[in-house]
Design a protein around this motif. Structure first.
Motif, PDB file in Angstrom:
ATOM      1  N   ALA A   7      29.461  36.982  46.995  1.00  0.00           N
ATOM      2  CA  ALA A   7      30.052  36.582  45.712  1.00  0.00           C
ATOM      3  C   ALA A   7      31.550  36.386  45.854  1.00  0.00           C
ATOM      4  O   ALA A   7      32.240  37.200  46.455  1.00  0.00           O
ATOM      5  CB  ALA A   7      29.765  37.646  44.653  1.00  0.00           C
ATOM      6  N   GLY A   8      32.039  35.282  45.311  1.00  0.00           N
ATOM      7  CA  GLY A   8      33.459  35.006  45.314  1.00  0.00           C
ATOM      8  C   GLY A   8      33.976  34.331  46.569  1.00  0.00           C
ATOM      9  O   GLY A   8      35.124  33.915  46.614  1.00  0.00           O
ATOM     10  N   GLU A  30      34.744  43.159  58.470  1.00  0.00           N
ATOM     11  CA  GLU A  30      34.577  44.470  57.857  1.00  0.00           C
ATOM     12  C   GLU A  30      35.358  45.490  58.663  1.00  0.00           C
ATOM     13  O   GLU A  30      35.471  45.351  59.872  1.00  0.00           O
ATOM     14  CB  GLU A  30      33.089  44.854  57.814  1.00  0.00           C
ATOM     15  CG  GLU A  30      32.271  44.027  56.858  1.00  0.00           C
ATOM     16  CD  GLU A  30      32.677  44.191  55.401  1.00  0.00           C
ATOM     17  OE1 GLU A  30      33.334  45.204  55.062  1.00  0.00           O
ATOM     18  OE2 GLU A  30      32.355  43.320  54.611  1.00  0.00           O
ATOM     19  N   PRO A  31      35.911  46.509  58.109  1.00  0.00           N
ATOM     20  CA  PRO A  31      35.925  46.960  56.728  1.00  0.00           C
ATOM     21  C   PRO A  31      37.054  46.358  55.902  1.00  0.00           C
ATOM     22  O   PRO A  31      37.137  46.582  54.707  1.00  0.00           O
ATOM     23  CB  PRO A  31      36.104  48.467  56.855  1.00  0.00           C
ATOM     24  CG  PRO A  31      36.961  48.618  58.079  1.00  0.00           C
ATOM     25  CD  PRO A  31      36.531  47.505  59.008  1.00  0.00           C
ATOM     26  N   LYS A  73      39.689  44.316  50.814  1.00  0.00           N
ATOM     27  CA  LYS A  73      40.405  43.242  50.108  1.00  0.00           C
ATOM     28  C   LYS A  73      39.626  42.767  48.890  1.00  0.00           C
ATOM     29  O   LYS A  73      40.215  42.449  47.862  1.00  0.00           O
ATOM     30  CB  LYS A  73      40.701  42.095  51.054  1.00  0.00           C
ATOM     31  CG  LYS A  73      41.709  42.478  52.115  1.00  0.00           C
ATOM     32  CD  LYS A  73      42.480  41.305  52.602  1.00  0.00           C
ATOM     33  CE  LYS A  73      43.530  41.725  53.585  1.00  0.00           C
ATOM     34  NZ  LYS A  73      44.765  42.140  52.987  1.00  0.00           N
ATOM     35  N   LEU A  74      38.293  42.710  48.976  1.00  0.00           N
ATOM     36  CA  LEU A  74      37.480  42.331  47.830  1.00  0.00           C
ATOM     37  C   LEU A  74      37.599  43.362  46.713  1.00  0.00           C
ATOM     38  O   LEU A  74      37.707  43.007  45.539  1.00  0.00           O
ATOM     39  CB  LEU A  74      36.019  42.156  48.233  1.00  0.00           C
ATOM     40  CG  LEU A  74      35.071  41.711  47.119  1.00  0.00           C
ATOM     41  CD1 LEU A  74      35.491  40.374  46.533  1.00  0.00           C
ATOM     42  CD2 LEU A  74      33.639  41.644  47.634  1.00  0.00           C
ATOM     43  N   ILE A 133      40.199  45.287  46.180  1.00  0.00           N
ATOM     44  CA  ILE A 133      41.542  45.100  45.615  1.00  0.00           C
ATOM     45  C   ILE A 133      41.528  43.930  44.646  1.00  0.00           C
ATOM     46  O   ILE A 133      42.086  44.001  43.542  1.00  0.00           O
ATOM     47  CB  ILE A 133      42.574  44.883  46.741  1.00  0.00           C
ATOM     48  CG1 ILE A 133      42.783  46.185  47.514  1.00  0.00           C
ATOM     49  CG2 ILE A 133      43.895  44.364  46.186  1.00  0.00           C
ATOM     50  CD1 ILE A 133      43.559  46.016  48.803  1.00  0.00           C
ATOM     51  N   GLU A 134      40.873  42.828  45.031  1.00  0.00           N
ATOM     52  CA  GLU A 134      40.807  41.665  44.145  1.00  0.00           C
ATOM     53  C   GLU A 134      40.046  41.980  42.859  1.00  0.00           C
ATOM     54  O   GLU A 134      40.457  41.583  41.762  1.00  0.00           O
ATOM     55  CB  GLU A 134      40.135  40.490  44.860  1.00  0.00           C
ATOM     56  CG  GLU A 134      40.078  39.254  44.001  1.00  0.00           C
ATOM     57  CD  GLU A 134      39.355  38.099  44.649  1.00  0.00           C
ATOM     58  OE1 GLU A 134      39.515  36.985  44.134  1.00  0.00           O
ATOM     59  OE2 GLU A 134      38.631  38.293  45.637  1.00  0.00           O
ATOM     60  N   LEU A 135      38.942  42.726  42.979  1.00  0.00           N
ATOM     61  CA  LEU A 135      38.182  43.111  41.783  1.00  0.00           C
ATOM     62  C   LEU A 135      39.029  43.938  40.829  1.00  0.00           C
ATOM     63  O   LEU A 135      39.078  43.674  39.624  1.00  0.00           O
ATOM     64  CB  LEU A 135      36.953  43.921  42.185  1.00  0.00           C
ATOM     65  CG  LEU A 135      35.709  43.175  42.555  1.00  0.00           C
ATOM     66  CD1 LEU A 135      34.679  44.129  43.153  1.00  0.00           C
ATOM     67  CD2 LEU A 135      35.140  42.474  41.352  1.00  0.00           C
ATOM     68  N   LYS A 136      39.701  44.947  41.365  1.00  0.00           N
ATOM     69  CA  LYS A 136      40.504  45.837  40.515  1.00  0.00           C
ATOM     70  C   LYS A 136      41.696  45.107  39.909  1.00  0.00           C
ATOM     71  O   LYS A 136      42.011  45.312  38.735  1.00  0.00           O
ATOM     72  CB  LYS A 136      40.936  47.067  41.298  1.00  0.00           C
ATOM     73  CG  LYS A 136      39.772  47.994  41.591  1.00  0.00           C
ATOM     74  CD  LYS A 136      40.223  49.262  42.265  1.00  0.00           C
ATOM     75  CE  LYS A 136      39.044  50.207  42.411  1.00  0.00           C
ATOM     76  NZ  LYS A 136      39.445  51.539  42.808  1.00  0.00           N
ATOM     77  N   ASN A 137      42.368  44.263  40.694  1.00  0.00           N
ATOM     78  CA  ASN A 137      43.484  43.495  40.145  1.00  0.00           C
ATOM     79  C   ASN A 137      42.995  42.508  39.088  1.00  0.00           C
ATOM     80  O   ASN A 137      43.675  42.286  38.089  1.00  0.00           O
ATOM     81  CB  ASN A 137      44.229  42.761  41.257  1.00  0.00           C
ATOM     82  CG  ASN A 137      45.086  43.684  42.082  1.00  0.00           C
ATOM     83  OD1 ASN A 137      45.431  44.780  41.660  1.00  0.00           O
ATOM     84  ND2 ASN A 137      45.421  43.254  43.273  1.00  0.00           N
TER      85      ASN A 137
END
Length: 179
Positions: free
Chosen positions: A130-131, A143-144, A149-150, A152-156
């Motif tokens: 996704a994304g 990974e990891p 980074k994903l 971080i992007e979700l939370k931001n």
């Protein structure tokens, strides 16, 4: 107590519905202390995947919206927004007041571009998570670091959605109480 009962119920239906994706989902902990899905939107992997794609997309849009909102508070582009209507960029007010200042053809161009981006440019590539819509020209991580980074992007993105909502509500409240 309610979550253990819900988890037992999920496990008992595991033969019918594949649920491990929601239990192992990136970004599911921390703020919500586990999986928070009171309306059972993530009832199967396909709907859960769709919700995650939409969450990432809305987060990215909100990140751009926050930057755009703040940018227009301090900077104005030179030249014309609409040469045929004689509207300069400096004629457009900041914030929500800009919605009524942009001509109809301008909004149609924005909607047409968003539709094109949605249907052609940003389609999910087969087999990608996704994304991950950047194609081969974007930076790829292993990974990891990729999961980090994903997350971080979700939370931001989540923060930007709340932040943009707060800025718009604050703007409207200030307009109501300063009239």
């Amino acid at each position: 107590h309610g979550t253990t009962r819900r988890r037992r119920r999920r496990r008992s239906h595991s033969a019918l519905v594949t649920r491990p994706a929601i239990e192992d989902m990136l970004g599911r902990g921390g703020e919500t202390n586990g999986v928070w899905d009171p309306l059972n939107f993530g009832k199967d992997e396909q709907s859960l995947f769709r919700r995650r794609v939409v969450e990432l997309k809305h987060g990215r849009i909100a990140l751009l919206a926050v930057v755009g909102y703040l940018f227009t508070q301090f900077f104005t582009f030179p030249g014309y927004l609409s040469p045929s209507n004689g509207i300069h960029f400096s004629d457009v007010p900041n914030g929500m007041a800009a919605v009524s200042a942009v001509p109809l053809l301008g909004w149609l161009q924005i909607i047409a571009f968003a539709g094109y981006a949605e249907t052609k440019l940003l389609q999910k590539f087969n087999g990608n998570p996704a994304g991950d819509v950047g194609g081969d020209k974007w930076q790829r991580y292993e990974e990891p670091i990729k999961s980090q980074k994903l997350l971080i992007e979700l939370k931001n993105g989540r923060l930007a959605m709340l932040g943009m909502t707060g800025m718009l509500v604050g703007e409207r409240l200030c307009a109501l109480f300063t009239q």
